[in-house]
Structures are given as C-alpha cells and as structure tokens.
Design a protein around this motif. Structure first.
Motif, short mmCIF file in Angstrom:
data_model
loop_
_atom_site.label_atom_id
_atom_site.label_comp_id
_atom_site.label_asym_id
_atom_site.label_seq_id
_atom_site.Cartn_x
_atom_site.Cartn_y
_atom_site.Cartn_z
N UNK A 72 0.83 -1.20 0.00
CA UNK A 72 0.00 0.00 0.00
C UNK A 72 0.87 1.26 0.00
N UNK A 73 0.20 2.42 -0.01
CA UNK A 73 0.89 3.71 0.04
C UNK A 73 1.75 3.82 1.30
N UNK A 74 1.17 3.29 2.42
CA UNK A 74 1.89 3.37 3.69
C UNK A 74 3.18 2.56 3.62
N UNK A 75 3.09 1.38 3.03
CA UNK A 75 4.28 0.54 2.87
C UNK A 75 5.33 1.26 2.05
N UNK A 76 4.82 1.90 0.96
CA UNK A 76 5.75 2.62 0.08
C UNK A 76 6.46 3.73 0.84
N UNK A 77 5.68 4.46 1.64
CA UNK A 77 6.28 5.55 2.43
C UNK A 77 7.38 5.02 3.33
N UNK A 78 7.08 3.88 3.97
CA UNK A 78 8.09 3.29 4.86
C UNK A 78 9.35 2.92 4.10
N UNK A 79 9.12 2.39 2.88
CA UNK A 79 10.26 2.01 2.05
C UNK A 79 11.14 3.22 1.75
N UNK A 80 10.48 4.37 1.49
CA UNK A 80 11.27 5.59 1.25
C UNK A 80 12.01 6.01 2.50
N UNK A 81 11.29 5.92 3.64
CA UNK A 81 11.92 6.34 4.90
C UNK A 81 13.11 5.47 5.24
N UNK A 82 13.01 4.18 4.90
CA UNK A 82 14.14 3.31 5.19
C UNK A 82 15.20 3.38 4.08
N UNK A 83 15.09 4.44 3.27
CA UNK A 83 16.11 4.76 2.26
C UNK A 83 16.21 3.74 1.13
N UNK A 84 15.18 2.92 0.99
CA UNK A 84 15.17 2.01 -0.15
C UNK A 84 15.03 2.81 -1.44
N UNK A 85 14.18 3.83 -1.35
CA UNK A 85 14.01 4.77 -2.46
C UNK A 85 14.28 6.17 -1.93
#
Lengths: 300, 419
Positions: free
Chosen positions: B91-104
């Motif tokens: 979901x969007x929330x997962x994506x946000x987390x991915x960005x926060x964890x510097x994946x993106x």
C-alpha cells in the motif's frame, strides 16, 4: 621688513581675547610677548600669521598683511607641539618644508646640518613617536626654521626643556637673530625673556599692561627691592607706608617698596635700630614685575 | 595650487605606503579572485558527487489508476534525472516506509484518471526545483499518453507543440524594454553598484574624517595651516584619499577580472556586450565621484570639529545614517524603481548618487530629468564644500569637547572674515 601691529582687537562674540595691542618689531630684532596663560598670546600670534582675522586694527609686515603667498618667509613654533607621530623625522620635514616651497635636496641638506647641530644625527630615520619630548621639540624647532624664515614666531619655545637643551635652543635662537631674522616669542619663564629680548609687551587678559625696552622698564619701574642683612628682627618695617611686602630670609629680609623714597625711609628706620651688614636697593627682576602686574591672574 | 598637490601626494603616499592598505588590498583581491571562481572551487569538492547523486535518485511510483501506461512510460523513461521504479509491494503506507528506510529516495503516488491525474510527491528535504522537474516529466508522460489515445499523427503533434513567437517592443523608437533576463541582470548590477556607492561613501568618508582628526589631535594641524590654506589642505586631503581609493578599487577590479578569466566563464562578455549600456557605467562613475565629493566634504568638516581621534565615530554618525538610509531606500526601490517616492527622493542630493543610479539602471529616465538631478547634485557639492571649508578653517584651530551645535558655531566664529 618691519612687523607692525596697530591697535588690534579680537572679539569672539562677547568675549574679548585681545584688546588694543600695538607694537613694532624691526628687522633682526627680538620681541617678547609675556602674559599668563589665557592672556591672549596665542590669539595674537594667530592674528600675526593670518590664521585669524583681527576684529579691529591691522597686522602688517613690510607694509602688507601676511597671507599664504608669503608664508614661506615665516616660521612658526606653535605652543601646542605637534608632528606626525607615525612619520620619520625625514618624512615629516620633507612634507612640512615642501609646503614652505623648499626642494628635496635642500631640505635634506638643511635637516642634516640642524640634526648635527642639535647632536642627534641618528634621528633622521626615526619615527617621531619614538623620540623623547625634548628631542621632539628639537624637531619641532627645525620645522619652524629649516626654510630660513625672515620672521620667526616662537610660542613658548623653551617650555618643557631640560637646561642643556634649553641652552642649546637659546643659542640657536640668538644665532638666527644675529643672521637677521626678526623674532617674536612668548614665554612665561622670565629669565629667558631677560636673557634674550630687548623689547617686550606684557599682557593681562588681552590688554597690554606694560610695554617698552627691557632696560627702560626696569629702570623706570617704581617698585624696588631692598635686600637687608641684619642681626635682629626686621618685621617692624612692614608698618612703614609704601612697603609692599616683606619676605624674611635666614639672615635678614627682602623688602619690596613702592619707590626709592620709601627705600630711604626704610634705611632711616633701620639705622635707628642698629647695625646692618647689608643694605642694597636692587632693580626689580622681570619676574617681580610680572607678578606685580599680572598678579593673581597667573595660574601657573 | 602647488601646495594642493603636495598635500595630495602626501595624503595618498602615506596611505599607499601603509601596511594596512597593502594587506587589505591583497586580501580583498584574493577574495575577489575567489568569488569569481566560487563555482569551480565548490565543484572541486562536491561537483562529481552531485551528478552521481542526481542520477541515482530513485523514485518509487505507486499507481492507483486503471491505465498503467503512464507508469510504464515513466519507468522506461531514462533521459531524465530520475530513475522511476514501479512499486507493487504494498500500500501507500508501505511505500512511504520504504522511502523512509532509504530504499528509495522519493515517492510518487498517482491516482484518478489519465485526464484528471492526481499526483502526490513525497520526499524529505527536497527543494522545490526537484518537485518541479518531476512534475514536468509526469506532465510530459501524460501528454504522450493522451495524444496517443487521440491518435494524432506526428505532424499534428508538432503543430500543438510548436512554440509561438513572442517579442517585446518599445512604444517609442528609442525606448527600452526589459526582458526577464535583462531585468535580473540589471537588478544585480544596480544592487552591486548601489552597494559600492554606499561602501565608498562610508569607508572613504570615515578615512577623511579620521585623517583630519588625527592631524588635529596630534596638533600638527596648526603647523600645517600656518603654511597652507586650510581650504586647500582640505581639498588636497579629499583628492588624495580619493586617489588612493581609486588605486585600491582598481587593483581589486583587476583581480576580479583576472579571477573571471581564470574561471573560464563568459557571462561578463555577454553582459557587457548585450545588457549593460556603457553610458550607464559612465553615469555610475560620475555619481560615485560626485557622491564621494559631497559626503567627503561633510566628513572633512566633521573631522575638523573633533579634537580627538576617538570622537570621530560619534561625529560621523549622522553622515553614516544618511548613507544608510539612502542604501535601504535603494534596496526597497529595487523592486519598485518607478515609485513616486523614489523619483522624489532621487532629487535630494544626499540620496541622488544611489537613487538616481537605481532609477537609471532599472527604468527609463528622461534625459531632462537626469540633467536636472545631476545639476542639483553638482551645485550641492559646491555649496556644501564651501560651507564645509569655512567650518574646517575655523575647526582646525579649535580644541575642546565635541558638540555639533557649539562646535559649528565656534568654528564659524574662528573663520570669520572681519576686514
């Protein structure tokens, strides 16, 4: 050329700094201007130099006013000494003497002659702030005379000098006079005035109180000083009318009297009293005359 | 006149020979060379990294729209500065987390329909330029998709995208028109020169006042004015310090030019050729000189009123305030150069150097107006200097506690012509 001052007056608004001074100084003469601090000496000098305009009267030298066209013929030693502290002796004299119209080689040559004469040839490349006050004054004097002025104004030239330097400077002033320089100077050290000048004027709050040749002034000055040595108390002399003051010394007294007549009275009284070892009527010193004339005004 | 030049030579020479002058000129020149090369220097340290960083920026794209074409196009688009990666892992929330964890690095969320596309861009510490770029790229993808759907051929596409010819023309034949580019360039040039006028007035003004006060406090002044007319001496000083200032600024300008050559940039050539009217530079020089003479005269007068060098700053304050007011008005006026109050104030001599230049640099000013304003300035320079010279003449002989009113009154009394 004769310096002539015709009844000059200088008013700053209501305050009258100089009032009614007239004098004449011929070529090669030395003229003394005496007065307590604030008597108007510096204002008079500034008017002679053309730095200030007199409110009334005129100052002429050789019949004309002193303007900036003729300042190269005039030397000035101001009362407040001042040179460029950060410049060397050579640098300052080069600037100051160029303003008097001298060329560099001439300035260097004259400077070395004078430094030699004042026994300080090593100061040529020293900054003025590194020199002692007395030595600064020698440089200041050089700045007033290096261009061989015909008229030299010296405002308190000997103040703050030790006896050796004072004598050195006095001799230099006398030599300049002998070579034809007209000199006007002020001082409150009376001994210097007595030693140097023939004519003088004494100022009190801007007004002349005494004027003439030194000898004349002394001879005609009423007040006499009597020096007495006796083995008994002399304070009874104070009751004689005409005795101005009595100053006891360790073996007698110095009595100031109004005139010679009073002196005779003093002599009569003493001879009635007894034997005296010494009784001498002296002409007053310039110092006495100054104190008498300027009196409480002298704040030194 | 001779004594004038002796004073000029003495004043300028003393300054040029001083160590303080030498060092400040050297340091300023080095700074000027450095400023000209600031970009190159920065690049040496960070330049290459910066490019890599941009290329490596990855943006996770999460899409909610039926037509997946835009997402496809984005992820295959590699001419841009970003690497778009389709995110399908949650979901969007997962994506946000991915960005926060510097994946993106950033997150782009698309929703709505192709025509009314809703785009949300997530990222920490991003500057607005970056978002603009992303926006432009997404917009371009959308246009491609829509034009494809409409079935337009290349010719029709070219017709849509062909740019219009837009040109600005003046009303009268000799009038000027500002393009955005020329506006920015004259903005910075006017800013620079107005600031330079301000600095010159303050720096050289206080140099003049300090010089006069130092000579007064060391009491050498009385000796000098017994040889040279104080008025001659005052103008000699103003000229001498002005000349040393020209040397100072000249050296710094040469250094800046050398720095410019070293930097290999070409903007100055373009600016000098296309943007800046050379007559404007002429006016700038004229205004700097007149401003210097105006403020310099007052500074010399103020210097003559004090007895000790420590009091110079106090005496100079009003003059510095005046220059500062002119400077702040100019800074404000940069955005509204044709405001009425700027026009009116530019007639006041103490503001003219900065404000007239501002007006001339930013908007067209009628020739008659320039003539009138500069005439007023020239007349004021003469009058102010005549008054300053009188006060100076008396002031240099005057010692005591400093006060404006009393001081000026006493100085005028001293310099009174009586007969």
């Amino acid at each position: 050329m004769t310096l002539e001052i015709n009844s000059i007056k200088k008013k700053f608004d209501e305050h009258v700094a100089v009032d009614g001074i007239s004098l004449k100084v011929g070529k090669g003469e030395m003229f003394g201007l005496l007065g307590a601090n604030g008597a108007g000496k510096t204002t008079t000098f500034r008017m002679i130099l053309g730095l200030l305009d007199p409110t009334e009267g005129s100052v002429t030298w050789g019949g004309e006013r002193i303007t900036y066209k003729r300042t190269h013929l005039v030397g000035y030693l101001p009362e407040e000494r001042g040179l460029f502290p950060k410049l060397t002796v050579k640098e300052q004299l080069l600037y100051l003497m160029r303003l008097k119209g001298m060329k560099k080689p001439e300035i260097i040559k004259e400077m070395r002659t004078w430094l030699e004469r004042f026994q300080v040839p090593e100061y040529e490349n020293k900054k003025v702030e590194e020199l002692s006050k007395g030595n600064q004054q020698k440089i200041q004097f050089m700045a007033a005379v290096l261009h061989k002025p015909e008229l030299l104004i010296l405002d308190e030239p000997f103040s703050g000098l030790d006896p050796v330097n004072s004598d050195m400077l006095k001799k230099a002033v006398l030599d300049l006079q002998q070579s034809g320089t007209t000199i006007v100077f002020s001082s409150h050290q009376m001994s210097n005035v007595e030693a140097l000048c023939e004519d003088l004027i004494m100022l009190k709050r801007g007004r002349p109180v005494l004027q003439g040749s030194l000898k004349e002034i002394k001879r005609s000055y009423g007040m006499k000083s009597i020096s007495i040595r006796a083995d008994y108390k002399l304070d009874f002399l104070q009751s004689i009318p005409g005795v101005l003051s009595l100053e006891e010394t360790k073996d007698g007294a110095i009595v100031k009297v109004e005139n010679e007549k009073v002196g005779e009275e003093v002599f009569r009284m003493i001879s009635e009293k007894g034997f005296v070892r010494k009784f001498e009527i002296e002409e007053p010193s310039l110092h006495d005359i100054f104190i008498d004339k300027v009196g409480g005004d002298a704040d030194e | 006149m001779n004594n004038f030049w002796i004073t000029v030579a003495h004043t300028a020479g003393k300054r040029l020979k001083s160590k303080a002058f030498l060092w400040s000129t050297i340091i300023m020149s080095v700074i000027a060379i450095g400023l000209m090369n600031v970009e190159n220097i920065a690049n040496t340290f960070t330049g290459s990294d910066k490019d890599d960083e941009k290329a490596q920026s990855t943006i996770a794209v999460i899409s909610d729209i039926e037509n997946a074409e835009i997402t496809e196009l984005l992820s295959s688009y590699d001419e841009g500065e970003f690497n778009y990666v389709k995110y399908t892992d949650g979901s969007l929330e997962d994506a946000k987390e991915a960005v926060e964890s510097s994946e993106y690095d950033y997150l782009l969320a698309l929703s709505g329909e192709t025509v009314n596309l809703e785009v949300e861009f997530y990222g920490a510490g991003t500057d607005f330029m970056l978002a603009q770029q992303v926006r432009t790229e997404v917009q371009r993808m959308k246009e491609t998709v829509v034009t494809n759907e409409l079935g337009l051929n290349e010719q029709e596409l070219a017709m849509i995208y062909s740019p219009i010819n837009f040109s600005e023309l003046p009303l009268s034949e000799n009038g000027a028109v500002q393009t955005e580019e020329s506006h920015m360039q004259s903005y910075w040039m006017v800013y620079g020169i107005v600031f330079a006028i301000y600095m010159i007035i303050i720096l050289f003004g206080s140099m003049i006042a300090t010089e006069v006060a130092t000579e007064k406090s060391s009491r050498v002044m009385e000796l000098i004015v017994s040889s040279v007319n104080p008025v001659t001496q005052m103008f000699g000083k103003i000229t001498g310090i002005g000349l040393s200032g020209i040397v100072n600024i000249g050296v710094i300008l040469v250094a800046a030019y050398v720095g410019y050559i070293i930097s290999g940039a070409t903007y100055l050539d373009t600016m000098l050729r296309d943007v800046i009217d050379l007559s404007l530079i002429g006016y700038a020089v004229l205004l700097v000189v007149l401003g210097y003479l105006l403020y310099g005269g007052v500074a010399a007068m103020l210097g003559a009123l004090v007895s000790r060098a420590e009091e110079v700053n106090q005496a100079l304050q009003p003059l510095i305030f005046l220059a500062m007011i002119a400077f702040f008005i100019s800074m404000f006026g940069l955005n509204v150069p044709d405001a009425t109050f700027i026009t009116v104030l530019s007639y006041i001599p103490f503001f003219t150097p900065q404000l007239l230049f501002l007006r001339m640099g930013m908007t067209p000013v009628a020739t008659w107006e320039i003539v009138v304003i500069i005439t007023i300035l020239v007349i004021s320079v003469i009058l102010i200097n005549l008054l300053a010279a009188r006060i100076y003449k008396g002031g240099v002989l005057m010692y005591g506690k400093f006060s404006f009113k009393g001081g000026i009154k006493q100085a005028l009394r001293f310099s009174k012509k009586e007969n």
